[in-house]
Design an enzyme around this catalytic site. Structure first.
Site, PDB file in Angstrom:
ATOM      1  N   ASP A 124     -11.011  98.439  98.439  1.00  0.00           N
ATOM      2  CA  ASP A 124     -10.909  98.798  97.023  1.00  0.00           C
ATOM      3  C   ASP A 124     -12.193  98.508  96.253  1.00  0.00           C
ATOM      4  OD1 ASP A 124     -10.682  96.045  97.195  1.00  0.00           O
ATOM      5  OD2 ASP A 124      -8.630  95.964  96.476  1.00  0.00           O
ATOM      6  N   ASP A 140       0.720  88.471  92.727  1.00  0.00           N
ATOM      7  CA  ASP A 140       1.824  89.400  92.445  1.00  0.00           C
ATOM      8  C   ASP A 140       2.222  90.210  93.679  1.00  0.00           C
ATOM      9  OD1 ASP A 140      -0.307  91.132  92.721  1.00  0.00           O
ATOM     10  OD2 ASP A 140      -0.130  92.042  90.732  1.00  0.00           O
ATOM     11  N   HIS A 173       0.183  92.004  95.579  1.00  0.00           N
ATOM     12  CA  HIS A 173      -0.577  93.222  95.870  1.00  0.00           C
ATOM     13  C   HIS A 173      -1.392  93.095  97.153  1.00  0.00           C
ATOM     14  CE1 HIS A 173      -4.160  91.856  93.140  1.00  0.00           C
ATOM     15  NE2 HIS A 173      -4.428  91.557  94.377  1.00  0.00           N
ATOM     16  N   GLU A 195      -0.696  97.551  93.209  1.00  0.00           N
ATOM     17  CA  GLU A 195       0.073  96.657  92.352  1.00  0.00           C
ATOM     18  C   GLU A 195       1.575  96.906  92.529  1.00  0.00           C
ATOM     19  OE1 GLU A 195      -1.447  94.282  91.218  1.00  0.00           O
ATOM     20  OE2 GLU A 195      -3.050  94.708  89.783  1.00  0.00           O
TER      21      GLU A 195
HETATM   22  P1  PGA Z   1      -8.078  86.096  96.219  1.00  0.00           P
HETATM   23  O1  PGA Z   1      -7.523  87.553  95.949  1.00  0.00           O
HETATM   24  O2  PGA Z   1      -8.472  86.067  97.666  1.00  0.00           O
HETATM   25  O3  PGA Z   1      -9.288  85.970  95.333  1.00  0.00           O
HETATM   26  O4  PGA Z   1      -6.998  85.154  95.906  1.00  0.00           O
HETATM   27  C1  PGA Z   1      -6.626  88.087  96.860  1.00  0.00           C
HETATM   28  C2  PGA Z   1      -6.223  89.486  96.437  1.00  0.00           C
HETATM   29  O5  PGA Z   1      -6.186  89.760  95.233  1.00  0.00           O
HETATM   30  O6  PGA Z   1      -5.936  90.294  97.325  1.00  0.00           O
END
Ligand code: PGA
Length: 264
Positions: free
Chosen positions: A67, A136, A138, A143
């Site tokens: 992404d 959350d 994702h 999302e």
């Molecule tokens: P993070 O993000 O590794 O910074 O916790 C994980 C994600 O959003 O997939």
């Protein structure tokens, strides 16, 4: 799903890197799906160490990132292209031309997303997809309420995700509202999916992903449909799993997992 609970994030990262190392050495022209965020950084450090000290060769590896933020130039300090260059690509012998990150500045985003999918297919598909998980649930930037059939596309970030990621920006207002991400359907087509999750802040999302119902409210639960999903956790991220003892027993009894010196 295979659930590997290690004593800490470093041990889990080392085991995940060992899996990727073994897979790269076994297949010339290997296609690696990559993720950003804080979680995969120790795993990338271990891949860099293996490149420097153990001859892990990336010269024929091709990569596709999950992404990117919409509207950020590749050299923006918080862009995922820049993150990947700094955290991994600049330190290994991968050909920069073989590294792909979705283009957050494409004039025609829909066409660029369709081309990204076509390019993944033309490369032969993703062999191993690295994933983090949002608080959350994702995966990539899919999302809650993302379709399990979704493909690479642009979408709007939740406030939760923008708050989680504000630490990479000067302020919350600077965090883009939009992103482009591989879809859940795209992720499910990878041959192997490796997810990393560390810390108590991920425990609810992980419990929902592994033991909850298949549900668009927890996009990572789609991995229950993946034929080869491997989840690497530290104790804190695993703390809300009901069947933790069972996963530990499976892990300990698996000749495959016990064949890695990182498990000893
Ligand atoms: P993070 O993000 O590794 O910074 O916790 C994980 C994600 O959003 O997939």
């Amino acid at each position: 799903m295979e659930i590997m609970i290690l004593p800490d994030a470093q041990r889990a990262s080392e085991l995940c890197a060992a899996v990727i190392d073994r897979a790269i050495r076994a297949k010339p022209g290997f296609v690696l799906g990559l993720a950003t965020g804080s979680t995969p950084v120790p795993m990338y450090r271990e891949l860099i160490r293996r490149h420097r000290e153990e001859g892990l060769d990336f010269s024929r590896v091709r990569s596709f990132n999950l992404d990117e933020y919409l509207g950020l130039a590749p050299d923006h300090p918080a862009s995922y292209r820049r993150f990947m260059n700094e955290q991994l690509f600049d330190h290994i012998n991968i050909d920069p031309a073989n590294t792909r990150v979705p283009d957050g500045l494409a004039a025609d985003i829909d066409a660029a997303c369709a081309q990204y999918e076509a390019d993944i297919r033309a490369a032969g598909g993703v062999d191993v997809q690295v994933l983090g998980i949002g608080s959350d649930g994702h995966i990539g930037f899919n999302e809650p309420a993302s379709s399990f059939a979704s493909r690479t596309r642009s979408l709007t970030l939740t406030r939760q995700t923008r708050q989680d990621n504000a630490r990479f920006f000067a302020s919350l207002d600077d965090v883009p509202h939009g992103c482009v991400t591989m879809g859940i359907g795209t992720i499910l087509e990878s041959r192997t999916a490796v997810m990393l999750a560390f810390g108590a802040g991920k425990a609810d999302a992980i419990a929902g992903a592994i033991e909850g119902p298949l549900c668009a409210m927890n996009p990572a639960s789609a991995l229950q449909l993946h034929p080869d999903a491997r989840i690497f956790l530290d104790e804190a991220a695993a703390s809300k799993l009901k069947l933790k003892d069972y996963y530990n027993e499976v892990f300990a009894r698996s000749p495959y997992w016990q064949s890695f010196k990182e498990v000893k």
